[in-house]
Design a protein around this motif. Structure first.
Motif, PDB file in Angstrom:
ATOM      1  N   LYS A   1      40.351  36.945  42.913  1.00 17.33           N
ATOM      2  CA  LYS A   1      41.273  37.858  43.595  1.00 17.33           C
ATOM      3  C   LYS A   1      40.576  39.180  43.935  1.00 17.33           C
ATOM      4  N   GLN A   2      39.755  39.674  43.008  1.00 19.10           N
ATOM      5  CA  GLN A   2      39.082  40.941  43.268  1.00 19.10           C
ATOM      6  C   GLN A   2      37.946  40.775  44.277  1.00 19.10           C
ATOM      7  N   LEU A   3      37.330  39.596  44.312  1.00 20.34           N
ATOM      8  CA  LEU A   3      36.316  39.341  45.335  1.00 20.34           C
ATOM      9  C   LEU A   3      36.937  39.368  46.727  1.00 20.34           C
ATOM     10  N   VAL A   4      38.122  38.804  46.865  1.00 22.36           N
ATOM     11  CA  VAL A   4      38.821  38.819  48.157  1.00 22.36           C
ATOM     12  C   VAL A   4      39.047  40.257  48.622  1.00 22.36           C
ATOM     13  N   LEU A   5      39.518  41.107  47.713  1.00 27.19           N
ATOM     14  CA  LEU A   5      39.774  42.507  48.064  1.00 27.19           C
ATOM     15  C   LEU A   5      38.480  43.235  48.396  1.00 27.19           C
ATOM     16  N   ALA A   6      37.421  42.969  47.611  1.00 27.85           N
ATOM     17  CA  ALA A   6      36.134  43.631  47.850  1.00 27.85           C
ATOM     18  C   ALA A   6      35.554  43.206  49.194  1.00 27.85           C
ATOM     19  N   GLU A   7      35.649  41.923  49.518  1.00 25.61           N
ATOM     20  CA  GLU A   7      35.176  41.438  50.816  1.00 25.61           C
ATOM     21  C   GLU A   7      35.856  42.192  51.954  1.00 25.61           C
ATOM     22  N   ALA A   8      37.182  42.305  51.856  1.00 25.42           N
ATOM     23  CA  ALA A   8      37.957  42.942  52.928  1.00 25.42           C
ATOM     24  C   ALA A   8      37.580  44.406  53.095  1.00 25.42           C
ATOM     25  N   ILE A   9      37.385  45.103  51.991  1.00 20.62           N
ATOM     26  CA  ILE A   9      37.026  46.525  52.047  1.00 20.62           C
ATOM     27  C   ILE A   9      35.698  46.711  52.771  1.00 20.62           C
ATOM     28  N   LEU A  10      34.737  45.864  52.458  1.00 13.38           N
ATOM     29  CA  LEU A  10      33.417  45.967  53.093  1.00 13.38           C
ATOM     30  C   LEU A  10      33.483  45.575  54.570  1.00 13.38           C
ATOM     31  N   GLN A  11      34.212  44.510  54.873  1.00 10.55           N
ATOM     32  CA  GLN A  11      34.259  44.009  56.250  1.00 10.55           C
ATOM     33  C   GLN A  11      34.929  44.988  57.216  1.00 10.55           C
ATOM     34  N   LYS A  12      35.917  45.719  56.732  1.00  9.88           N
ATOM     35  CA  LYS A  12      36.659  46.605  57.637  1.00  9.88           C
ATOM     36  C   LYS A  12      35.948  47.934  57.868  1.00  9.88           C
ATOM     37  N   ASN A  13      34.908  48.217  57.085  1.00  7.38           N
ATOM     38  CA  ASN A  13      34.210  49.491  57.232  1.00  7.38           C
ATOM     39  C   ASN A  13      33.353  49.471  58.499  1.00  7.38           C
ATOM     40  N   GLN A  14      33.517  50.445  59.352  1.00  9.47           N
ATOM     41  CA  GLN A  14      32.827  50.506  60.637  1.00  9.47           C
ATOM     42  C   GLN A  14      31.475  51.210  60.571  1.00  9.47           C
ATOM     43  N   ASN A  15      31.088  51.684  59.390  1.00  4.85           N
ATOM     44  CA  ASN A  15      29.825  52.416  59.269  1.00  4.85           C
ATOM     45  C   ASN A  15      28.622  51.488  59.077  1.00  4.85           C
ATOM     46  N   PHE A  16      28.895  50.223  58.799  1.00  3.66           N
ATOM     47  CA  PHE A  16      27.822  49.252  58.621  1.00  3.66           C
ATOM     48  C   PHE A  16      28.373  47.850  58.902  1.00  3.66           C
ATOM     49  N   GLU A  17      27.479  46.910  59.168  1.00  6.08           N
ATOM     50  CA  GLU A  17      27.861  45.520  59.409  1.00  6.08           C
ATOM     51  C   GLU A  17      27.727  44.733  58.112  1.00  6.08           C
TER      52      GLU A  17
END
Length: 277
Positions: free
Chosen positions: A146-162
């Motif tokens: 569950k926490q991996l899902v949230l962590a993935e989403a946080i990283l993916q939505k950040n526009q400062n890096f790919e």
């Protein structure tokens, strides 16, 4: 010279760093153990003691212990390979790993990092009876999933890096194989459930291909296209290693999950090293 920072030089991160160095890449690597700094340095890695905290906010010296700014400085790529290590839900576990990633992001944003590779797990899918692809809805059953899902989403939505997400199946290697734990055990469950494993050699080679081919803003499942039943596979492995055979329950399993790695095979043109399984 290309520079890469690897957050978490453990079972996978350390040999990965060594392989990248062999290819002429400068690597900074982190560990949470001071005693391991010399091991990293002896391997040609620029070592850093970095410990992420779940303390909310980004107060310097509290949210992250260690020189995180220098660890990220001048690197273009950051590989995050730190497992949640959450076995169960407790009053202290709620979003602990997620908070660590959130604290890290503020430091990434002000650094030279433009690409992030996040090592995740196929546990984000749960145990549905189906063929799992990257398009399958996420349905984690464990707290770490569950926490991996949230962590993935946080990283993916950040526009400062790919960010590219790499979801590994069960990890195996020459010094790490579940048959050693299962040997001699009795009444093991999920007799006919298919295995979904990946060897350390494939993990490293796939990460190399993602970097070489510049495959960013992607999600990949990484599991060998080899899915015998648990009973057949672990019985065979125990015989090969002269271990006491595990004994499985006669009950049929309701888990039929097979993780597909066709996307990796097609997009990266990658062939798994099945002789190691």
């Amino acid at each position: 010279m290309k520079k890469i920072s690897i957050l978490g030089c453990g079972w996978l991160g350390l040999p990965l760093a060594k392989k990248l160095i062999e290819k002429g890449i400068s690597v900074k690597g982190s560990t949470t153990s001071e005693s391991k700094l010399s091991i990293l340095e002896d391997s040609g890695i620029n070592p850093f003691l970095v410990i992420l905290s779940e303390v909310e906010g980004n107060i310097e010296g509290e949210s992250i212990s260690g020189n995180i700014d220098d660890f990220l400085a001048e690197s273009e790529i950051l590989i995050i390979d730190i497992p949640p290590k959450l076995r169960a839900v407790t009053s202290d576990s709620n979003k602990v790993f997620v908070q660590k990633i959130e604290n890290l992001i503020s430091f990434i944003e002000k650094s030279s990092i433009t690409k992030v590779l996040f090592v995740s797990s196929t546990s984000v899918y749960g145990d549905g009876n189906e063929l799992i692809t990257e398009e399958t809805n996420l349905n984690p059953e464990t707290e770490s999933g569950k926490q991996l899902v949230l962590a993935e989403a946080i990283l993916q939505k950040n526009q400062n890096f790919e960010t590219t997400i790499l979801r590994f199946g069960g990890l195996i290697g020459e010094d790490r194989h579940p048959v050693k734990f299962l040997a001699g055990k009795e009444n093991l469950e999920n007799t006919d459930a298919p295995i979904n494993l990946i060897h350390q050699k494939d993990c490293i080679a796939i990460i190399e291909e993602i970097i070489n081919q510049q495959k960013w803003n992607e999600v990949f499942n990484a599991v060998a296209p080899f899915h015998p039943t648990r009973k057949d596979y672990y019985t065979q492995k125990a015989e090969q290693q002269n271990l006491v055979l595990p004994k499985f329950s006669s009950e049929k399993s309701n888990i039929k999950k097979v993780i597909s790695s066709e996307k990796i095979e097609n997009i990266l043109n990658y062939q798994f090293k099945l002789e190691d399984y």
